[in-house]
Design a protein around this motif. Structure first.
Motif, PDB file in Angstrom:
ATOM      1  N   GLN A   3       0.814  -1.219   0.000  1.00  0.00           N
ATOM      2  CA  GLN A   3       0.000   0.000   0.000  1.00  0.00           C
ATOM      3  C   GLN A   3       0.844   1.264   0.000  1.00  0.00           C
ATOM      4  O   GLN A   3       0.311   2.373  -0.104  1.00  0.00           O
ATOM      5  CB  GLN A   3      -0.963  -0.003   1.181  1.00  0.00           C
ATOM      6  CG  GLN A   3      -0.334  -0.003   2.548  1.00  0.00           C
ATOM      7  CD  GLN A   3      -1.374  -0.054   3.663  1.00  0.00           C
ATOM      8  OE1 GLN A   3      -2.578  -0.010   3.405  1.00  0.00           O
ATOM      9  NE2 GLN A   3      -0.923  -0.124   4.900  1.00  0.00           N
TER      10      GLN A   3
ATOM     11  N   GLU B  61      -8.379  -4.939  -0.370  1.00  0.00           N
ATOM     12  CA  GLU B  61      -9.754  -4.690   0.064  1.00  0.00           C
ATOM     13  C   GLU B  61     -10.454  -5.961   0.536  1.00  0.00           C
ATOM     14  O   GLU B  61     -11.052  -5.986   1.598  1.00  0.00           O
ATOM     15  CB  GLU B  61     -10.561  -4.065  -1.082  1.00  0.00           C
ATOM     16  CG  GLU B  61     -10.158  -2.641  -1.417  1.00  0.00           C
ATOM     17  CD  GLU B  61     -10.565  -1.660  -0.338  1.00  0.00           C
ATOM     18  OE1 GLU B  61     -11.780  -1.557  -0.057  1.00  0.00           O
ATOM     19  OE2 GLU B  61      -9.673  -1.014   0.243  1.00  0.00           O
TER      20      GLU B  61
ATOM     21  N   LYS C 144      -7.291  -1.768  -4.135  1.00  0.00           N
ATOM     22  CA  LYS C 144      -7.750  -0.406  -4.384  1.00  0.00           C
ATOM     23  C   LYS C 144      -6.561   0.483  -4.677  1.00  0.00           C
ATOM     24  O   LYS C 144      -5.608   0.555  -3.905  1.00  0.00           O
ATOM     25  CB  LYS C 144      -8.517   0.126  -3.171  1.00  0.00           C
ATOM     26  CG  LYS C 144      -9.188   1.477  -3.448  1.00  0.00           C
ATOM     27  CD  LYS C 144     -10.133   1.869  -2.336  1.00  0.00           C
ATOM     28  CE  LYS C 144     -10.897   3.137  -2.678  1.00  0.00           C
ATOM     29  NZ  LYS C 144     -11.847   3.522  -1.607  1.00  0.00           N
ATOM     30  N   GLN C 145      -6.603   1.170  -5.823  1.00  0.00           N
ATOM     31  CA  GLN C 145      -5.588   2.148  -6.221  1.00  0.00           C
ATOM     32  C   GLN C 145      -6.286   3.474  -6.447  1.00  0.00           C
ATOM     33  O   GLN C 145      -7.021   3.629  -7.413  1.00  0.00           O
ATOM     34  CB  GLN C 145      -4.886   1.711  -7.499  1.00  0.00           C
ATOM     35  CG  GLN C 145      -4.095   0.416  -7.367  1.00  0.00           C
ATOM     36  CD  GLN C 145      -3.440   0.044  -8.679  1.00  0.00           C
ATOM     37  OE1 GLN C 145      -4.048  -0.603  -9.535  1.00  0.00           O
ATOM     38  NE2 GLN C 145      -2.202   0.470  -8.851  1.00  0.00           N
TER      39      GLN C 145
ATOM     40  N   ASP D  58      -9.117   5.734  -6.357  1.00  0.00           N
ATOM     41  CA  ASP D  58     -10.546   5.432  -6.265  1.00  0.00           C
ATOM     42  C   ASP D  58     -10.928   4.202  -7.074  1.00  0.00           C
ATOM     43  O   ASP D  58     -12.096   3.810  -7.094  1.00  0.00           O
ATOM     44  CB  ASP D  58     -11.361   6.639  -6.764  1.00  0.00           C
ATOM     45  CG  ASP D  58     -11.183   7.860  -5.878  1.00  0.00           C
ATOM     46  OD1 ASP D  58     -11.024   7.665  -4.645  1.00  0.00           O
ATOM     47  OD2 ASP D  58     -11.183   8.985  -6.400  1.00  0.00           O
TER      48      ASP D  58
ATOM     49  N   LEU E  57     -10.858   0.166  -8.262  1.00  0.00           N
ATOM     50  CA  LEU E  57     -10.708  -1.191  -7.765  1.00  0.00           C
ATOM     51  C   LEU E  57     -10.191  -2.086  -8.885  1.00  0.00           C
ATOM     52  O   LEU E  57     -10.662  -2.013 -10.022  1.00  0.00           O
ATOM     53  CB  LEU E  57     -12.038  -1.735  -7.241  1.00  0.00           C
ATOM     54  CG  LEU E  57     -12.635  -1.012  -6.021  1.00  0.00           C
ATOM     55  CD1 LEU E  57     -13.984  -1.616  -5.669  1.00  0.00           C
ATOM     56  CD2 LEU E  57     -11.689  -1.088  -4.828  1.00  0.00           C
ATOM     57  N   THR E  58      -9.218  -2.917  -8.560  1.00  0.00           N
ATOM     58  CA  THR E  58      -8.648  -3.852  -9.530  1.00  0.00           C
ATOM     59  C   THR E  58      -8.756  -5.257  -8.963  1.00  0.00           C
ATOM     60  O   THR E  58      -8.358  -5.501  -7.826  1.00  0.00           O
ATOM     61  CB  THR E  58      -7.161  -3.534  -9.803  1.00  0.00           C
ATOM     62  OG1 THR E  58      -7.051  -2.215 -10.322  1.00  0.00           O
ATOM     63  CG2 THR E  58      -6.568  -4.522 -10.804  1.00  0.00           C
TER      64      THR E  58
END
Length: 410
Positions: free
Chosen positions: A41, A127, A143-144, A146, A148-149
């Motif tokens: 993160q 997440e 989460k990067q 706003d 989501l991957t």
């Protein structure tokens, strides 16, 4: 932003957390040709609250990772741990030791994994897990900013440290409260170089039920801090915090131990005092579920007596990598890989429990006085204390009825 493509949606092993456990696992796996995505993160070079001490188990892990020479070239070599009791008695326990700030150590570890072929994605926050219809973990949502991957993976290794948020999101947290807490800061004090040359650990009534430390670091700096183990007790699975004020304990340590007071008077603070939780004794989290392994401090890889956790974090990360590689090589089922990993942790468990027994020194600092007094008269006892550092002696036996009876016979 990331050094890997943000749209990388699949890999063989997804490792979440680029501390010692995650980076060690990533390096071994990537070195063996596994498609690894290492996620953190924070960007490379992030800080971590720690005493920064590298004892022999960390040296052994770094040697396996081919990093020992690189780390020692940057680290401050230390030849002794100075144990100081409440009455001021001291014994210097020899060992092959070093100190390197975690900002540098963790960057070296993560970079070694990248150099070995691991892909790197940061900043990206875990997440939740991605599961199939049978409830098996098949990836994770990151989460990067706003966005989501979703990343699909054969295995997810959770190496997210002591904070329980990720463990909870993955359904692996058994205890939300930490095993202990610590606070540390850095002071640059060239005038103290040579005056504090050992990794000094101090027990006295001012820091009870914990301990204080001053470790010499590279560049005329010193790592100074306090730790309290058993800072929480389990109540209904949630735990209840003791009435502790770490800053007050830190101030009391500096007031009660003159070398620490000198350091504060003569030196210049580098950054701020920072606190962090500890997870110890391989407790507080499930170790695995289908498709997922928990490793490092998330699995409780820190010793409760000393608060040392760098070496054991790397060791657990490498156990996870070894299990995955064995599964790949021997075509093992998921359950067999997990069983192999958990067997490795179980083999370490008795050692952690012995350190938990030795933890009573923190609650009863007069025990440190007794050990120090006797060790100054007994080369055999000093050798046993050195063996605790080298993991060739049983720390629990030093603080036991049998151990105390032996103090007067050696």
């Amino acid at each position: 932003m990331s050094e890997a493509a943000a749209g990388a949606l699949s890999c063989e092993v997804l490792i979440i957390g680029a501390g010692p456990a995650g980076s060690a696992a990533a390096q071994l796996l990537a070195r063996a040709g596994v498609d690894v995505l290492l996620v953190d993160q924070q960007l490379l070079g992030r800080d971590k609250i720690c005493g920064d001490g590298l004892i022999p188990d960390a040296h052994a892990a770094l040697r396996r990772l081919n990093l020992l020479d690189s780390v020692m070239a940057r680290a401050q070599f230390v030849s002794h741990v100075g144990c100081i009791g409440p009455s001021g008695g001291r014994i210097d326990v020899p060992g092959h030791l070093a100190v390197l700030p975690r900002r540098e150590l963790d960057q070296l570890l993560a970079q070694s994994a990248i150099d070995a072929g691991a892909r790197w994605l940061a900043p990206a926050r875990f997440e939740r897990t991605v599961e199939n219809e049978r409830g098996e973990v098949v990836g994770a949502v990151l989460k990067q900013g706003d966005a989501l991957t979703e990343v699909r993976a054969r295995w997810v290794l959770l190496a997210t440290g002591a904070v329980p948020k990720a463990l909870t999101a993955a359904g692996m947290c058994e205890r939300h409260t930490p095993s202990g807490v610590a606070m540390r800061g850095y002071i640059r004090a060239p005038s103290m170089v040579g005056r504090i040359s050992a990794m000094e650990v101090v027990w006295n009534r001012a820091v009870r039920p914990g301990y204080g430390w001053v470790f010499p670091a590279p560049g005329g700096c010193f790592n100074i801090g306090v730790g309290v183990t058993d800072s929480h007790k389990a109540v209904g699975g949630k735990g209840a915090k003791q009435e502790l004020n770490l800053r007050a304990i830190f101030d009391a340590f500096c007031a009660s131990y003159e070398p620490a007071a000198q350091l504060v008077r003569e030196g210049e603070w580098v950054g701020e005092l920072k606190g962090a939780p500890l997870r110890c004794t391989l407790e507080g989290a499930r170790w695995s579920r289908p498709g997922l392994l928990v490793t490092g401090e998330a699995a409780g890889s820190t010793y409760s007596f000393t608060g040392e956790g760098i070496g054991k974090a790397m060791e657990t990360g490498m156990l996870a990598a070894d299990a995955v590689l064995a599964g790949r090589r021997e075509h093992l089922a998921d359950a067999e890989v997990r069983a192999r990993y958990e067997a490795g942790l179980l083999a370490l468990k008795p050692k952690f429990q012995l350190y938990a027994r030795a933890n009573r020194v923190n609650a009863f600092p007069w025990l440190a006085d007794l050990l120090i007094w006797r060790a100054r008269k007994s080369p055999r006892l000093l050798a046993r204390m050195s063996g605790v550092l080298n993991e060739t002696s049983n720390p629990g036996n030093l603080i036991s009825v049998k151990g105390f009876s032996r103090l007067f016979l050696e």
